[in-house]
Every structure is written in structure tokens, then in C-alpha cells.
Motif scaffolding. Structure first.
Motif, PDB file in Angstrom:
ATOM      1  N   THR A 134       0.858  -1.189   0.000  1.00 29.81           N
ATOM      2  CA  THR A 134       0.000   0.000   0.000  1.00 29.81           C
ATOM      3  C   THR A 134       0.890   1.234   0.000  1.00 29.81           C
ATOM      4  OG1 THR A 134      -1.749  -1.149   1.194  1.00 29.81           O
ATOM      5  CG2 THR A 134      -1.748   1.262   1.301  1.00 29.81           C
ATOM      6  N   LEU A 135       0.647   2.132  -0.955  1.00 29.94           N
ATOM      7  CA  LEU A 135       1.382   3.406  -1.012  1.00 29.94           C
ATOM      8  C   LEU A 135       0.505   4.501  -0.423  1.00 29.94           C
ATOM      9  CD1 LEU A 135       2.935   3.450  -4.603  1.00 29.94           C
ATOM     10  CD2 LEU A 135       4.039   2.862  -2.462  1.00 29.94           C
ATOM     11  N   ASN A 136       0.953   5.088   0.666  1.00 33.45           N
ATOM     12  CA  ASN A 136       0.214   6.192   1.280  1.00 33.45           C
ATOM     13  C   ASN A 136       0.966   7.484   0.976  1.00 33.45           C
ATOM     14  OD1 ASN A 136      -1.101   8.085   2.781  1.00 33.45           O
ATOM     15  ND2 ASN A 136      -0.834   7.061   4.732  1.00 33.45           N
ATOM     16  N   LEU A 137       0.556   8.140  -0.087  1.00 36.34           N
ATOM     17  CA  LEU A 137       1.160   9.408  -0.490  1.00 36.34           C
ATOM     18  C   LEU A 137       0.165  10.553  -0.329  1.00 36.34           C
ATOM     19  CD1 LEU A 137       3.137   8.016  -3.539  1.00 36.34           C
ATOM     20  CD2 LEU A 137       4.091   8.846  -1.384  1.00 36.34           C
ATOM     21  N   SER A 158      -4.567  11.279  -2.285  1.00 33.25           N
ATOM     22  CA  SER A 158      -5.446  12.386  -1.914  1.00 33.25           C
ATOM     23  C   SER A 158      -4.624  13.566  -1.417  1.00 33.25           C
ATOM     24  CB  SER A 158      -6.420  11.960  -0.815  1.00 33.25           C
ATOM     25  OG  SER A 158      -7.306  10.991  -1.314  1.00 33.25           O
ATOM     26  N   ASP A 159      -5.010  14.750  -1.883  1.00 32.68           N
ATOM     27  CA  ASP A 159      -4.371  16.013  -1.496  1.00 32.68           C
ATOM     28  C   ASP A 159      -2.890  16.090  -1.861  1.00 32.68           C
ATOM     29  OD1 ASP A 159      -6.783  17.014  -0.385  1.00 32.68           O
ATOM     30  OD2 ASP A 159      -6.414  15.830   1.428  1.00 32.68           O
ATOM     31  N   ALA A 160      -2.423  15.173  -2.689  1.00 31.95           N
ATOM     32  CA  ALA A 160      -1.023  15.229  -3.132  1.00 31.95           C
ATOM     33  C   ALA A 160      -0.846  16.402  -4.094  1.00 31.95           C
ATOM     34  CB  ALA A 160      -0.619  13.930  -3.818  1.00 31.95           C
ATOM     35  N   ILE A 161       0.343  16.948  -4.094  1.00 31.34           N
ATOM     36  CA  ILE A 161       0.692  18.036  -5.005  1.00 31.34           C
ATOM     37  C   ILE A 161       1.643  17.467  -6.048  1.00 31.34           C
ATOM     38  CG2 ILE A 161       1.836  20.270  -5.222  1.00 31.34           C
ATOM     39  CD1 ILE A 161       1.039  20.722  -2.236  1.00 31.34           C
ATOM     40  N   PHE A 162       1.202  17.432  -7.280  1.00 28.55           N
ATOM     41  CA  PHE A 162       2.032  16.973  -8.384  1.00 28.55           C
ATOM     42  C   PHE A 162       2.603  18.210  -9.069  1.00 28.55           C
ATOM     43  CE2 PHE A 162      -0.748  13.412  -7.622  1.00 28.55           C
ATOM     44  CZ  PHE A 162       0.050  12.303  -7.846  1.00 28.55           C
ATOM     45  N   VAL A 178      -6.800   6.478  -5.014  1.00 29.55           N
ATOM     46  CA  VAL A 178      -7.581   7.643  -4.605  1.00 29.55           C
ATOM     47  C   VAL A 178      -6.773   8.901  -4.892  1.00 29.55           C
ATOM     48  CG1 VAL A 178      -8.784   8.760  -2.698  1.00 29.55           C
ATOM     49  CG2 VAL A 178      -8.665   6.257  -2.796  1.00 29.55           C
ATOM     50  N   PHE A 179      -7.373   9.816  -5.658  1.00 28.60           N
ATOM     51  CA  PHE A 179      -6.742  11.081  -6.025  1.00 28.60           C
ATOM     52  C   PHE A 179      -7.594  12.277  -5.582  1.00 28.60           C
ATOM     53  CE2 PHE A 179      -4.636   8.132  -8.839  1.00 28.60           C
ATOM     54  CZ  PHE A 179      -3.364   8.646  -9.022  1.00 28.60           C
ATOM     55  N   LEU A 180      -8.455  12.116  -4.608  1.00 24.49           N
ATOM     56  CA  LEU A 180      -9.331  13.211  -4.167  1.00 24.49           C
ATOM     57  C   LEU A 180      -8.512  14.399  -3.695  1.00 24.49           C
ATOM     58  CD1 LEU A 180     -12.007  11.251  -2.130  1.00 24.49           C
ATOM     59  CD2 LEU A 180     -12.330  12.394  -4.317  1.00 24.49           C
ATOM     60  N   GLY A 181      -8.791  15.550  -4.262  1.00 25.00           N
ATOM     61  CA  GLY A 181      -8.117  16.772  -3.844  1.00 25.00           C
ATOM     62  C   GLY A 181      -6.684  16.906  -4.340  1.00 25.00           C
ATOM     63  N   ALA A 182      -6.197  15.957  -5.134  1.00 24.94           N
ATOM     64  CA  ALA A 182      -4.836  16.060  -5.684  1.00 24.94           C
ATOM     65  C   ALA A 182      -4.791  17.202  -6.684  1.00 24.94           C
ATOM     66  CB  ALA A 182      -4.437  14.751  -6.344  1.00 24.94           C
TER      67      ALA A 182
END
Length: 189
Positions: A134-137, A158-162, A178-182
Motif C-alpha cells: 500500500t502506497l500512502n502518499l 489524496s491532497d497530493a501536489i504533483f 484515490v486522487f481526491l483533492g490532488a
């Protein structure tokens, strides 16, 4: 039989102790003051994950945790300075030391972590693959993320900044992603 069982238990305990000592050393390198120390830690942690499959998730969690630490790209090139203030009184001398909280040239360390993670996700059939992990980023700052042809298990972005360009060409997600808020600042492919 008892001697054999005792010997096996002692060997397992010694193996756990070896892992714990090496893991503590690698984690200390990852938290080092210089970029060279931190990059050495980046490579030491996955080497342990490859050698000790039972502890693979723990190693992945440490690298992902580093990427979740606060990061300010505007201060990345600022060198670490140490300020020493000496205050004297009649009966004693008090020395106060202040170190900045930032780690200079952290972007290169973070980029190296991203490359190591991606390399371990490209061949799901490899004995050292991190695909089942599992990757928790969540909330991580990822710069020029190059996850092409990666095979992800459960992934939390989620909430990650790319920042910069992000490449997921040919990537596969076997479990929840999950990409919510990324947010994506550059091109996302």
C-alpha cells in the motif's frame, strides 16, 4: 528436536535484531543533515525491503512518509546554517543553539525516492516487487512524478501536489487508487 527448535528460534530472533539495527541506521541516514546522507538512506531502506520481505511494507511506509513531510520548494536551495548564541552571566555561561527545521536540497532526495518507488513497481512478477504494498502518499509533494508502466496496488494520492510533469502512461492500478483533492501543476499524462 528441542535443540533444533531452540536454534531456529534463536536464529529468527537474531535475524529480527539484525533487521532492527540496519533499519534504524537506514532511517537515521534518511533523516541526515546532508543531501548525500539522505540519498544514502533512500537506497538503504529499499535494500532492506528486498532482503527482508516480511518488513517490506514498513520500508515502503518510511519512504512514503518522507514524501509526506512538509516541503517548500522556494527554500530548497537554502543552505543549512547553524546559529550559536552565547549568553554570559556572573556565575555561569549559557550557550543556546538554534538549527533551522528545513533540509536543503531536499528536492533531489524526494526525486530519488520517487525513482526508487517507481523502479519497484514496474515488474509485478519480480521477487522484490512493491506492487502488493500500500502506497500512502496522501498530501505528498511529488515533483516530475514518472510512474510510467508502474503496477500499483492500493494507492492513496489524496491532497497530493504533483508539481512539474506527471507521467502515468501504461500504469495499472490493481486495487483502489484515490486522487481526491490532488492537484497537478504541470502536464499530467
Amino acid at each position: 528436536y528441542r535443540r533444533q527448535a531452540l536454534s531456529e528460534r534463536e536464529e529468527r530472533a537474531a535475524d529480527v535484531l539484525r533487521f532492527d539495527q540496519r533499519f534504524a541506521s537506514a532511517a537515521a541516514q534518511l533523516g541526515g543533515a546532508t543531501p548525500a546522507n539522505r540519498i544514502a538512506g533512500v537506497y538503504a531502506v529499499p535494500a532492506l525491503a528486498d532482503q527482508y520481505p516480511r518488513h517490506r511494507q514498513q520500508s515502503v511506509d518510511v519512504l512514503c512518509g518522507y514524501l509526506r513531510l512538509p516541503f517548500n520548494p522556494d527554500e530548497d536551495g537554502i543552505a543549512t546554517t547553524e546559529t550559536t548564541v552565547v549568553t554570559s552571566t556572573q556565575d555561569r555561561t549559557v550557550t543556546e543553539r538554534t538549527l533551522p527545521a528545513r533540509t536543503p536540497h531536499d528536492l533531489e532526495v524526494r526525486h530519488t525516492i520517487q525513482l526508487v518507488i517507481a523502479d519497484h513497481l514496474r515488474d509485478p512478477d519480480s521477487a522484490t516487487s512493491w506492487t502488493p504494498m500500500t502506497l500512502n502518499l496522501r498530501g505528498a509533494h511529488l515533483h516530475d512524478a514518472t510512474f510510467f508502466s508502474c503496477n500499483f496496488g492500493a494507492s492513496e494520492f489524496s491532497d497530493a501536489i504533483f508539481a512539474g510533469d506527471s507521467v502515468f502512461v501504461g500504469a495499472a492500478f490493481a486495487r483502489d487508487a484515490v486522487f481526491l483533492g490532488a492537484s497537478f501543476a504541470g502536464d499530467a499524462v
